[in-house]
Write a protein that holds these residues in place. Structure first.
Motif: not given
Length: 311
Positions: A132-143, A150-155
């Motif tokens: 879970g991450s709400s940050s597009l930066r972290r999401q892209a780096m995880i991918k 699977d990266v999901v939006m996490y507010r």
């Protein structure tokens, strides 16, 4: 020190989350020590922002970074508060007319923290794990590192995200190490991710203080707690972001450091899927911080080309 605040408290505007309040209290406590003032010389004013109210959608869909600042800035322009304490990474690169960032506190750890009950590191998560991450930066780096995850939006605030993790909603999450340390939650960190692996968000770990441009007395009061080295680094990082028109819609990392009298800057842009990236570095004089950041941003904007972030 005799100021206008001797009679009326200095009103400190902040969001109401535990982390925002911790940052406001740190600012107040530093001012108390610097000027020998009592706690009643200050009033902490909690202001609910759009970013706090909207919890069901990514910020990129509803307006980006300004959602965490606009109500607070409006209160300052209307005279309801004297200063605002923010996380620097929440600040848009263009501020409302009449307001300025006038002080920065010494920067905390800039790194991202990995938190999981399933693995010691992001690399060790099982195939198909949910992060879970709400940050597009972290999401892209995880991918980029683990395209199988699977990266999901996490507010939500820090406590909410940690509770979701404990409840098994996700297998892991990433949060700013600085925020966890300021909340006294360092023990929840499974591992800390080096900046060579995950370049932090612009401004990560730095508290900034905003005030009215024409409020000279308040600016003088804040000068005693201002950390010039942090400002120099943030000038470079924010100039970099400004060129890229960076917002919550763009995966961008940027970090400036002062090392042996030199300013060392690293910048990165990624596509949201993490598959394509462009990086650059700069070394120069601290006095040239803004130009260094601008130049790095212009290079990456040119290399990415039109439409890079929509890919």
């Amino acid at each position: 020190m005799q100021t206008k605040h001797s009679a009326s408290p200095l009103r400190i505007g902040t969001r109401g989350s535990a982390l925002a309040l911790a940052q406001a209290h740190e600012t107040r406590d530093r001012l108390m020590r610097a000027h020998g003032l009592a706690e009643d010389a200050f009033e902490i004013v909690v202001i609910k922002t759009s970013g706090d109210r909207i919890q069901d959608r990514p910020l990129s869909e509803v307006g980006g970074k300004g959602l965490f600042t606009k109500e607070i800035e409006a209160a300052m322009l209307e005279g309801g508060i004297d200063i605002a304490v923010h996380s620097s990474k929440d600040m848009p690169t263009v501020l409302p007319e009449g307001l300025d960032l006038v002080a920065f506190l010494p920067r905390e750890d800039v790194r991202d923290a990995f938190i999981s009950h399933k693995a010691a590191r992001l690399q060790d998560l099982p195939h198909g794990a949910v992060v879970g991450s709400s940050s597009l930066r972290r999401q892209a780096m995880i991918k980029r590192l683990r395209p199988d995850i699977d990266v999901v939006m996490y507010r939500g605030n820090v406590q909410t995200r940690l509770q979701k993790l404990a409840d098994g909603v996700v297998d892991a999450t990433l949060l700013a190490h600085a925020g966890l340390k300021r909340l006294g939650l360092g023990e929840v960190v499974t591992s800390v991710i080096g900046t060579d692996e995950f370049l932090p968000a612009v401004g990560q770990g730095a508290i900034c203080i905003e005030a009215r441009v024409d409020d000279a007395r308040t600016r003088d009061l804040l000068a005693a707690i201002h950390h010039a080295e942090t400002e120099t680094c943030l000038v470079a990082e924010r100039a970099f972001l400004r060129v890229l028109d960076g917002s919550c819609r763009t995966p961008i990392g940027g970090l400036a450091r002062l090392v042996e009298g030199e300013l060392r800057f690293a910048g990165l842009i990624l596509t949201p899927d993490g598959r394509t990236q462009h990086e650059t570095t700069r070394v120069g004089a601290p006095a040239d911080a803004e130009a260094i950041g601008r130049d790095a941003g212009a290079e990456l904007k040119r290399r990415g080309g039109p439409g890079f972030f929509s890919g």
